[in-house]
Write a protein that holds these residues in place. Structure first.
Motif, PDB file in Angstrom:
ATOM      1  N   VAL A 172     -13.975  -6.407 -52.218  1.00  0.00           N
ATOM      2  CA  VAL A 172     -14.719  -7.177 -53.226  1.00  0.00           C
ATOM      3  C   VAL A 172     -14.763  -6.404 -54.539  1.00  0.00           C
ATOM      4  O   VAL A 172     -14.552  -6.974 -55.613  1.00  0.00           O
ATOM      5  N   ALA A 173     -15.034  -5.107 -54.466  1.00  0.00           N
ATOM      6  CA  ALA A 173     -15.110  -4.279 -55.679  1.00  0.00           C
ATOM      7  C   ALA A 173     -13.766  -4.261 -56.402  1.00  0.00           C
ATOM      8  O   ALA A 173     -13.723  -4.351 -57.633  1.00  0.00           O
ATOM      9  N   GLU A 174     -12.673  -4.147 -55.646  1.00  0.00           N
ATOM     10  CA  GLU A 174     -11.349  -4.136 -56.269  1.00  0.00           C
ATOM     11  C   GLU A 174     -11.078  -5.453 -57.001  1.00  0.00           C
ATOM     12  O   GLU A 174     -10.594  -5.448 -58.131  1.00  0.00           O
ATOM     13  N   ARG A 175     -11.407  -6.582 -56.354  1.00  0.00           N
ATOM     14  CA  ARG A 175     -11.205  -7.893 -57.002  1.00  0.00           C
ATOM     15  C   ARG A 175     -12.078  -8.027 -58.253  1.00  0.00           C
ATOM     16  O   ARG A 175     -11.617  -8.476 -59.296  1.00  0.00           O
ATOM     17  N   ARG A 176     -13.314  -7.619 -58.113  1.00  0.00           N
ATOM     18  CA  ARG A 176     -14.254  -7.767 -59.233  1.00  0.00           C
ATOM     19  C   ARG A 176     -13.842  -6.893 -60.422  1.00  0.00           C
ATOM     20  O   ARG A 176     -13.833  -7.341 -61.562  1.00  0.00           O
ATOM     21  N   LEU A 177     -13.496  -5.630 -60.151  1.00  0.00           N
ATOM     22  CA  LEU A 177     -13.115  -4.731 -61.242  1.00  0.00           C
ATOM     23  C   LEU A 177     -11.774  -5.118 -61.851  1.00  0.00           C
ATOM     24  O   LEU A 177     -11.548  -4.892 -63.041  1.00  0.00           O
ATOM     25  N   ALA A 178     -10.889  -5.721 -61.049  1.00  0.00           N
ATOM     26  CA  ALA A 178      -9.581  -6.148 -61.570  1.00  0.00           C
ATOM     27  C   ALA A 178      -9.752  -7.222 -62.646  1.00  0.00           C
ATOM     28  O   ALA A 178      -8.922  -7.337 -63.548  1.00  0.00           O
ATOM     29  N   GLN A 179     -10.822  -7.996 -62.560  1.00  0.00           N
ATOM     30  CA  GLN A 179     -11.070  -9.027 -63.571  1.00  0.00           C
ATOM     31  C   GLN A 179     -11.348  -8.420 -64.943  1.00  0.00           C
ATOM     32  O   GLN A 179     -11.195  -9.091 -65.962  1.00  0.00           O
ATOM     33  N   TRP A 180     -11.758  -7.168 -64.981  1.00  0.00           N
ATOM     34  CA  TRP A 180     -12.100  -6.506 -66.239  1.00  0.00           C
ATOM     35  C   TRP A 180     -10.975  -5.618 -66.753  1.00  0.00           C
ATOM     36  O   TRP A 180     -11.074  -5.075 -67.849  1.00  0.00           O
ATOM     37  N   ASP A 181      -9.925  -5.456 -65.951  1.00  0.00           N
ATOM     38  CA  ASP A 181      -8.794  -4.648 -66.409  1.00  0.00           C
ATOM     39  C   ASP A 181      -8.093  -5.369 -67.543  1.00  0.00           C
ATOM     40  O   ASP A 181      -7.925  -6.596 -67.498  1.00  0.00           O
ATOM     41  N   PRO A 182      -7.662  -4.626 -68.552  1.00  0.00           N
ATOM     42  CA  PRO A 182      -6.918  -5.292 -69.623  1.00  0.00           C
ATOM     43  C   PRO A 182      -5.605  -5.837 -69.057  1.00  0.00           C
ATOM     44  O   PRO A 182      -5.000  -5.231 -68.185  1.00  0.00           O
TER      45      PRO A 182
END
Length: 197
Positions: free
Chosen positions: A167-177
């Motif tokens: 879940v953390a990987e998916r969520r943080l990937a949304q904020w990656d440029p």
């Protein structure tokens, strides 16, 4: 009585240990279990994080959960508030990196089998306490509890940690440029033809 429980049958005659403190308790892990020491980075604190997870950070492209041993081992009494100077012990949990939050890392030492004593009954959570030995590193005296890194989490906790990490990987990937688009070779050829005309 055997000096170590059966979960550590393969320990060599002498084992090198990293000695560190958590909530006033002096603990140790086998040196081979600790990949690296890291300063506490800026952590992302996700609302879905279970209580033992202080936060996550990226390390070499992977999301790394930071686990609070004071909570996992029920040592909340006397636990220090994590600060800029709180060290992390980077370990591998089921093939993925995880970090253990410590109050202080004291150093390492070799421990002979003759020095090992049975585990501290108050620190036997999930059988992760694999023995103890005399503290020759901190200068405080007393005993150091040797932890079995493979038993810090139960199977159920391990599955929950894996789910949280996903879940953390998916969520943080949304904020990656979004990486810039790389022009294809056919696009470059067409551009050069247009420019030549």
């Amino acid at each position: 009585m055997s000096p170590l429980p059966e979960q550590f049958p393969s320990l060599p005659s002498s084992v090198r240990c990293v000695v560190f403190s958590v909530a006033g308790r002096v603990l140790a892990l086998p040196v081979e279990a600790v990949r690296r020491f890291l300063p506490l980075p800026r952590l992302e604190r996700l609302p879905t994080a279970p209580l033992p997870v202080e936060g996550v950070f990226r390390y070499q492209g992977e999301v790394v959960p930071v686990l609070r041993l004071d909570i996992l081992l029920d040592l909340a009494e006397g636990a220090a508030v994590p600060s800029l100077y709180s060290p992390l012990l980077l370990v591998t949990w089921q093939g993925r990196p995880a970090a253990l939050l410590a109050d202080q890392v004291h150093g390492d030492m070799a421990v002979d089998p003759a020095e090992r004593t049975p585990t501290d009954p108050s620190l036997s959570f999930n059988g992760c306490a694999a023995g103890a030995f005399l503290d020759r590193v901190t200068g405080r005296g007393g005993a150091v509890t040797l932890l079995d890194p493979g038993r810090l989490l139960t199977e159920a906790e391990g599955r929950l940690l894996d789910s949280f990490r996903a879940v953390a990987e998916r969520r943080l990937a949304q904020w990656d440029p979004v990486p810039p688009a790389v022009p294809s070779a056919s696009h470059d050829a067409a551009s050069s033809r247009d420019g030549a005309a």
